[in-house]
Design an enzyme around this catalytic site. Structure first.
Site, mmCIF file in Angstrom:
data_model
loop_
_atom_site.group_PDB
_atom_site.id
_atom_site.type_symbol
_atom_site.label_atom_id
_atom_site.label_comp_id
_atom_site.label_asym_id
_atom_site.label_seq_id
_atom_site.Cartn_x
_atom_site.Cartn_y
_atom_site.Cartn_z
ATOM 1 N N SER A 126 4.228 -13.951 -46.557
ATOM 2 C CA SER A 126 3.408 -14.457 -47.434
ATOM 3 C C SER A 126 3.678 -13.610 -48.829
ATOM 4 C CB SER A 126 1.855 -14.203 -47.071
ATOM 5 O OG SER A 126 1.167 -14.276 -48.218
ATOM 6 N N TYR A 150 -4.999 -8.309 -43.286
ATOM 7 C CA TYR A 150 -4.200 -9.787 -42.940
ATOM 8 C C TYR A 150 -2.809 -9.381 -43.780
ATOM 9 C CZ TYR A 150 -1.811 -14.088 -44.207
ATOM 10 O OH TYR A 150 -0.919 -15.054 -44.187
ATOM 11 N N LYS A 154 1.284 -8.660 -42.132
ATOM 12 C CA LYS A 154 2.626 -9.530 -42.697
ATOM 13 C C LYS A 154 3.574 -8.215 -43.056
ATOM 14 C CE LYS A 154 1.506 -13.525 -41.968
ATOM 15 N NZ LYS A 154 1.999 -14.387 -40.932
HETATM 16 P P1 NAD Z 1 -2.651 -22.379 -39.333
HETATM 17 O O1 NAD Z 1 -3.671 -21.364 -38.762
HETATM 18 O O2 NAD Z 1 -3.023 -23.809 -39.358
HETATM 19 O O3 NAD Z 1 -1.576 -22.369 -37.966
HETATM 20 C C1 NAD Z 1 -1.156 -21.089 -37.113
HETATM 21 C C2 NAD Z 1 -1.353 -21.614 -35.899
HETATM 22 O O4 NAD Z 1 -0.804 -20.300 -35.000
HETATM 23 C C3 NAD Z 1 -2.596 -22.242 -35.220
HETATM 24 O O5 NAD Z 1 -2.003 -23.466 -34.650
HETATM 25 C C4 NAD Z 1 -3.053 -21.369 -34.293
HETATM 26 O O6 NAD Z 1 -3.642 -21.943 -33.174
HETATM 27 C C5 NAD Z 1 -1.821 -20.599 -33.853
HETATM 28 N N1 NAD Z 1 -2.043 -19.347 -33.291
HETATM 29 C C6 NAD Z 1 -2.428 -18.179 -33.831
HETATM 30 N N2 NAD Z 1 -2.573 -17.061 -33.038
HETATM 31 C C7 NAD Z 1 -1.948 -17.302 -32.085
HETATM 32 C C8 NAD Z 1 -1.242 -16.663 -30.747
HETATM 33 N N3 NAD Z 1 -1.938 -15.327 -30.411
HETATM 34 N N4 NAD Z 1 -0.598 -17.409 -29.867
HETATM 35 C C9 NAD Z 1 -0.138 -18.666 -30.225
HETATM 36 N N5 NAD Z 1 -0.781 -19.349 -31.204
HETATM 37 C C10 NAD Z 1 -1.420 -18.895 -32.037
HETATM 38 O O7 NAD Z 1 -1.946 -21.591 -40.491
HETATM 39 P P2 NAD Z 1 -0.664 -22.166 -41.481
HETATM 40 O O8 NAD Z 1 -1.769 -22.196 -42.779
HETATM 41 O O9 NAD Z 1 -0.177 -23.215 -40.857
HETATM 42 O O10 NAD Z 1 -0.122 -20.889 -41.626
HETATM 43 C C11 NAD Z 1 1.079 -20.650 -40.711
HETATM 44 C C12 NAD Z 1 1.429 -19.220 -40.912
HETATM 45 O O11 NAD Z 1 1.900 -18.950 -42.413
HETATM 46 C C13 NAD Z 1 0.783 -18.020 -40.704
HETATM 47 O O12 NAD Z 1 1.565 -16.861 -40.321
HETATM 48 C C14 NAD Z 1 0.041 -17.559 -41.977
HETATM 49 O O13 NAD Z 1 -0.176 -16.373 -41.875
HETATM 50 C C15 NAD Z 1 1.262 -17.846 -42.779
HETATM 51 N N6 NAD Z 1 1.028 -18.096 -44.211
HETATM 52 C C16 NAD Z 1 0.084 -18.825 -44.495
HETATM 53 C C17 NAD Z 1 -0.414 -19.391 -45.759
HETATM 54 C C18 NAD Z 1 -1.295 -20.419 -46.093
HETATM 55 O O14 NAD Z 1 -1.822 -20.268 -47.293
HETATM 56 N N7 NAD Z 1 -1.374 -21.377 -45.307
HETATM 57 C C19 NAD Z 1 0.253 -18.446 -46.835
HETATM 58 C C20 NAD Z 1 1.281 -17.629 -46.527
HETATM 59 C C21 NAD Z 1 1.602 -17.284 -45.167
#
Ligand code: NAD
Ligand code: UDP
Length: 344
Positions: A126, A150, A154
């Site tokens: 991120s 958080y 990362k």
């Molecule tokens: P999201 O919460 O929609 O998706 C994450 C998924 O991981 C979920 O389906 C959740 O059920 C699953 N999960 C969490 N912990 C788990 C575990 N221990 N075992 C198995 N499954 C698990 O989030 P997103 O927005 O799709 O983000 C995906 C990734 O991108 C994340 O790592 C997040 O930190 C990163 N990210 C997101 C953003 C954003 O703004 N959405 C920005 C930068 C980085």
């Protein structure tokens, strides 16, 4: 067909990426504990990419036998690792939960990859790892320093991946530093489905548009930006998903752990977003300017050159595309996946 094991594949970015991978001919094995997602998203991924092969393991990354079963379905060629908790405020209140889930979960995943001889990884990092950047646009060589638990998960995972890659030859990892993902699949069938009151701007704006909330509170109107509101690099989630396919395809040219920004290179203010959303929705979205949100930076956007040079990828969708597609998803699913059933 190559096989990708996709952790967090039922989530917002993961589900869109599964569609893109399936359309490109990858077989997909999803590992997700559904802690922040719905199996309905995967049913709709199958509907959007019907000729692809997608299997689902409802497994937590910390469940070693469960993870083994998912890898055993392979052979797995590459891992795309989305799974993680991502709410900044919650991470301040429950830091150990975040370190255990995100950092320890990744340790388990890397150990499983080692056991199965899988050395190719695309990781969801991120732009939060840049903290409050000194220079914008931000390049990958900018100093790192996250401002909350958080973000530190990362950062620590990135450090760990660099250590692992340095410890033995053969690892090929891209650490994708996303800017602000928004939008939805143009079909309106999958999209972001936040639980509770949304923290992020775009889902909040869309919940106001759909009548679930009264108005948007703009967190600060006195930043040193053109209109006084915060500026971010919003990127369409389908462009982001395509960035993961490009990252997988570029692994042949990657050695070790390489960070890559995924952004558009354009900065838009909160007011730009509210105005674009009002135009897409066809009526004014009410807003009020409130105080700054603690921890927010004034402006940040990406230098996207590395993604172009290393992955051959650039974002192509505009802010108008982002709000139009996000609105289509929100309008046709006002309660997200909440009221849908697996049948349709
Ligand atoms: P999201 O919460 O929609 O998706 C994450 C998924 O991981 C979920 O389906 C959740 O059920 C699953 N999960 C969490 N912990 C788990 C575990 N221990 N075992 C198995 N499954 C698990 O989030 P997103 O927005 O799709 O983000 C995906 C990734 O991108 C994340 O790592 C997040 O930190 C990163 N990210 C997101 C953003 C954003 O703004 N959405 C920005 C930068 C980085
Ligand atoms: N923001 C806002 N009102 C909201 C949510 C967010 O004004 O209800 C602003 C926030 O201050 C920032 C931008 O919108 O300038 C993007 O915030 P978001 O939480 O979506 O992403 P961040 O960049 O903080 O990860």
């Amino acid at each position: 067909m190559p096989t990708a094991l996709v952790t967090g594949g039922a989530g917002y970015i993961g589900s869109h990426t599964c569609v893109v991978l399936l359309e490109a001919g990858w077989d997909v094995v999803v590992v997700d504990n559904l802690s922040n997602s719905s199996e309905i998203a995967l049913a709709r991924v199958r509907e959007l990419a019907p000729s692809g092969s997608l299997s689902f393991h409802r497994v937590d990354l910390l469940d070693e036998p469960g993870l083994e079963a998912a890898f055993a379905e392979g052979p797995v060629d590459a891992v795309v690792h989305f799974a993680g908790l991502k709410a900044v405020g919650e991470s301040v209140e429950q830091p150990l939960r975040y370190y255990e889930n995100n950092v320890a979960g990744t340790v388990q995943l890397l150990k499983a990859m080692q056991r199965h001889g899988v050395r190719d990884l695309v990781f969801s990092s991120s732009c939060t790892v840049y903290g409050d950047p000194e220079e914008i646009p931000v390049t990958e060589s900018a100093p790192l320093g996250a401002a909350n638990p958080y973000g530190r998960t990362k950062l620590y995972i990135e450090e760990m991946l660099r250590d692992v890659a340095a410890s033995e030859p053969g690892w090929r990892m891209t650490l994708l530093r996303y800017f602000n993902p928004v939008g939805a699949h143009p079909s309106g069938r999958i999209g972001e489905d936040p639980t509770g009151i949304p923290n992020n701007l775009m889902p909040y704006v869309m919940q106001v548009a759909v009548g679930r909330r009264d108005h948007v509170t703009i967190h600060g109107g006195d930043y040193p930006t053109p209109d006084g509101t915060g500026v971010r690099d919003y990127i369409h989630v389908v462009d982001l998903a395509a960035g993961h396919l490009a990252a997988l395809q570029a692994l042949d040219h990657i050695d070790g752990a390489v960070p890559v920004n995924l952004g558009t290179g354009n900065g838009y203010s909160v007011l730009d977003v509210v105005r674009a959303a009002s135009a897409a929705v066809g009526r004014e979205i009410r807003y009020e300017i409130g105080p700054r949100r603690p921890g927010d930076v004034a402006a940040v956007w990406a230098d996207p050159r590395s993604a172009r040079e290393l992955l051959g990828w650039t974002a192509s969708r505009s802010l108008d595309d982002m709000v139009a597609d996000h609105w289509r998803w929100q309008a046709s699913n006002p309660d997200g996946f909440g009221s849908a059933t697996l049948a349709g």
